[in-house]
Design a protein around this motif. Structure first.
Motif, PDB file in Angstrom:
ATOM      1  N   ASN A   1       0.787  -1.252   0.092  1.00 42.63           N
ATOM      2  CA  ASN A   1      -0.141   0.059  -0.025  1.00 42.63           C
ATOM      3  C   ASN A   1       0.547   1.075  -0.039  1.00 42.63           C
ATOM      4  O   ASN A   1       0.553   2.065  -0.814  1.00 42.63           O
TER       5      ASN A   1
ATOM      6  N   LYS B   1      -5.947 -14.363  -2.523  1.00 38.33           N
ATOM      7  CA  LYS B   1      -7.178 -13.926  -2.501  1.00 38.33           C
ATOM      8  C   LYS B   1      -7.264 -12.980  -1.119  1.00 38.33           C
ATOM      9  O   LYS B   1      -8.062 -12.075  -1.025  1.00 38.33           O
ATOM     10  N   ALA B   2      -6.835 -13.576  -0.105  1.00 37.58           N
ATOM     11  CA  ALA B   2      -6.743 -13.010   1.314  1.00 37.58           C
ATOM     12  C   ALA B   2      -6.194 -11.496   0.957  1.00 37.58           C
ATOM     13  O   ALA B   2      -6.334 -10.572   1.711  1.00 37.58           O
ATOM     14  N   PHE B   3      -4.888 -11.680   0.426  1.00 40.65           N
ATOM     15  CA  PHE B   3      -4.241 -10.454   0.153  1.00 40.65           C
ATOM     16  C   PHE B   3      -4.893  -9.407  -0.577  1.00 40.65           C
ATOM     17  O   PHE B   3      -4.721  -8.268  -0.020  1.00 40.65           O
ATOM     18  N   SER B   4      -5.488  -9.806  -1.452  1.00 38.60           N
ATOM     19  CA  SER B   4      -6.302  -8.887  -2.619  1.00 38.60           C
ATOM     20  C   SER B   4      -7.353  -8.400  -1.942  1.00 38.60           C
ATOM     21  O   SER B   4      -7.661  -7.142  -2.000  1.00 38.60           O
ATOM     22  N   GLU B   5      -8.075  -8.973  -1.007  1.00 41.15           N
ATOM     23  CA  GLU B   5      -9.229  -8.589  -0.122  1.00 41.15           C
ATOM     24  C   GLU B   5      -8.832  -7.396   0.960  1.00 41.15           C
ATOM     25  O   GLU B   5      -9.343  -6.382   1.043  1.00 41.15           O
ATOM     26  N   LYS B   6      -7.416  -7.743   1.336  1.00 40.47           N
ATOM     27  CA  LYS B   6      -6.917  -6.862   2.430  1.00 40.47           C
ATOM     28  C   LYS B   6      -6.308  -5.507   1.793  1.00 40.47           C
ATOM     29  O   LYS B   6      -6.615  -4.439   2.390  1.00 40.47           O
ATOM     30  N   HIS B   7      -5.957  -5.719   0.520  1.00 41.35           N
ATOM     31  CA  HIS B   7      -5.309  -4.382  -0.152  1.00 41.35           C
ATOM     32  C   HIS B   7      -6.229  -3.707  -1.337  1.00 41.35           C
ATOM     33  O   HIS B   7      -5.769  -3.057  -2.042  1.00 41.35           O
ATOM     34  N   GLU B   8      -7.608  -4.179  -1.372  1.00 38.74           N
ATOM     35  CA  GLU B   8      -8.593  -3.835  -2.282  1.00 38.74           C
ATOM     36  C   GLU B   8      -8.029  -3.919  -3.579  1.00 38.74           C
ATOM     37  O   GLU B   8      -8.417  -3.102  -4.606  1.00 38.74           O
TER      38      GLU B   8
ATOM     39  N   ARG C   1      -3.906 -17.704  -0.720  1.00 39.14           N
ATOM     40  CA  ARG C   1      -3.087 -16.553   0.251  1.00 39.14           C
ATOM     41  C   ARG C   1      -3.322 -15.207  -0.673  1.00 39.14           C
ATOM     42  O   ARG C   1      -3.473 -14.116  -0.076  1.00 39.14           O
TER      43      ARG C   1
END
Length: 330
Positions: free
Chosen positions: A16, A108-115, A106
Motif C-alpha cells: 500500500n 485472495k486474502a491479500f487482494s481482499e486486504k489491499h482492495e 493466500r
C-alpha cells in the motif's frame, strides 16, 4: 536489479505505501515520462495477476534461497549442496503438484486486504495467445493462472535445475570434492576418484596412467597425514596452489593434471555469465532495436575488451582496406 526473497517480501509488506508513492508521482511527477512510468506501474499493482505472480515469486525464492547460498560456499560444502539440490527439486515438485490451492487462498486474502479486484476465475480468459476455437473450449482465468503461470513457471525452474545439475555434473562435483581432504577424514577415496576419472576423462588418461594415478593417490594419502599444508587446504584451488608452491606437482603429475582439468570446468559458465552481464550494458533501454549480429559484435568487443585495447586504429584500417578494393583511398 536482482530480486531476492527479502525484496519480494518487502514489496508485499510495503504494497500500500508503494502505491501511495506511485500515485503521488502520477499527480506531481517532474516530467511526462516519469508520470507515464508511474501510471503503468500503478496499473500493475491493481491487477490480480500481479499479486499472484508476486506471491509465486516469494514461494519459489523461499525454496531456492538456501541452495543459492550453499552453492556460493567453498568446495568442502559441495556434498551438502548436492543434497540440497535434490531436496530443492523435490520441494518444487511438491509445490507444483499440491500447492496451487493454498497459494490461491493466500492471494485472495491479500487482494481482499489491499482492495485488489478478485476476478471470476470461472470466466473465459480472453487473450490473443488463444485462438477463438480454443476460447470456446473453456480456457478460463483459473486455467490460465494455474497452467500457464503457476505450473509453467515451476516447470521452468525444475528444468533449469535438471539442466544445471544433471547426473554428469553431479558426478564431476563429487569428484571435485573428493580431491579435497575433509575435516573428519584426512584420506581421499582412491577407488571412487579413479572410477570417476575412468568414466569422464577417458581421453585424458590412458589405462596405464589411470593405474599410475591410483598409486599417486595412495602415496598422496600418506603424505596428507604428515604435511600440514596439504591437509590444511580447504578448497581444490588451495590444493592446487600447495602442489605448485611445494613443487610436488612434478611428483604427483597425474593428480596435478586431474585437478587442472577440473578447475577449468567453470570457465564456460563464467563466460556465459559475463556475456549476460555485458548484454545488459550494451543493449539498454535506448538500444532495444539493435540487431542480433550488431549486438554480438559489440558483446565480443566489450567482453574481450582487454584484447580489443591492444588493437590500434591503424591496424583496423589496414585490415578493413584488405577486405576488398575501394575507389577512394582511406
Amino acid at each position: 536489479m536482482e530480486l531476492s526473497k527479502y525484496s519480494v517480501c518487502s514489496l508485499l509488506v510495503m504494497f500500500n505505501p508503494a502505491r501511495v508513492v506511485l500515485k503521488g508521482i502520477i499527480d506531481d511527477g517532474s516530467c511526462s515520462s516519469q508520470r507515464g512510468d508511474a501510471d503503468s506501474a500503478f496499473g500493475y499493482t491493481k491487477s490480480f495477476e500481479f499479486v499472484l505472480i508476486l506471491h509465486l515469486m516469494k514461494e519459489i525464492m523461499g525454496i531456492t534461497e538456501i541452495l543459492s547460498q550453499a552453492l556460493q560456499k567453498k568446495s568442502q560444502d559441495i556434498i551438502n549442496a548436492m543434497n540440497l539440490v535434490a531436496a530443492t527439486k523435490e520441494r518444487l515438485s511438491e509445490l507444483r503438484n499440491t500447492g496451487w490451492d493454498s497459494l490461491l487462498a493466500r492471494v485472495k486474502a491479500f487482494s481482499e486486504k489491499h482492495e485488489v479486484d478478485i476476478l471470476d476465475l470461472n470466466a473465459l480468459y480472453r487473450s490473443s495467445r488463444y485462438r477463438p476455437r480454443l476460447q470456446d473450449n473453456h480456457v478460463t482465468f483459473e486455467h490460465y493462472y494455474r497452467v500457464d503461470i503457476f505450473i509453467s513457471t515451476l516447470d521452468k525452474q525444475l528444468q533449469e535445475l535438471n539442466n544445471r545439475f544433471n547426473d554428469q555434473v553431479m558426478d564431476l562435483l563429487t569428484l571435485s570434492s573428493s580431491l579435497v581432504p575433509s575435516k573428519r577424514s584426512k584420506v581421499l577415496n582412491v577407488d571412487h576418484i579413479c572410477s570417476l576419472v575412468e568414466k569422464y576423462y577417458p581421453a585424458d588418461f590412458t589405462e596405464q596412467e589411470r593405474t599410475r594415478l591410483e598409486s599417486e593417490l595412495e602415496l598422496f594419502n600418506i603424505e596428507l597425514s604428515k604435511n600440514s599444508k596439504l591437509s590444511g587446504a580447504s578448497t581444490l584451488t588451495e590444493v592446487f596452489k600447495v602442489l605448485v608452491e611445494t613443487e610436488k606437482c612434478e611428483n604427483y603429475n597425474l593428480l596435478y593434471r586431474l585437478i587442472r582439468l577440473i578447475l577449468t570446468l567453470p570457465v564456460s559458465t563464467a563466460t556465459t555469465e559475463r556475456a549476460f552481464s555485458g548484454m545488459k550494458i550494451c543493449k539498454n533501454r535506448l538500444r532495444t532495436k539493435m540487431s542480433d549480429d550488431f549486438l554480438a559484435y559489440n558483446l565480443v568487443v566489450y567482453i574481450e575488451r582487454k584484447i580489443a585495447e591492444k588493437f590500434d586504429s591503424e591496424s583496423v584500417i589496414e585490415d578493413f582496406k584488405l577486405l576488398k578494393g575501394r575507389r577512394v583511398e582511406l
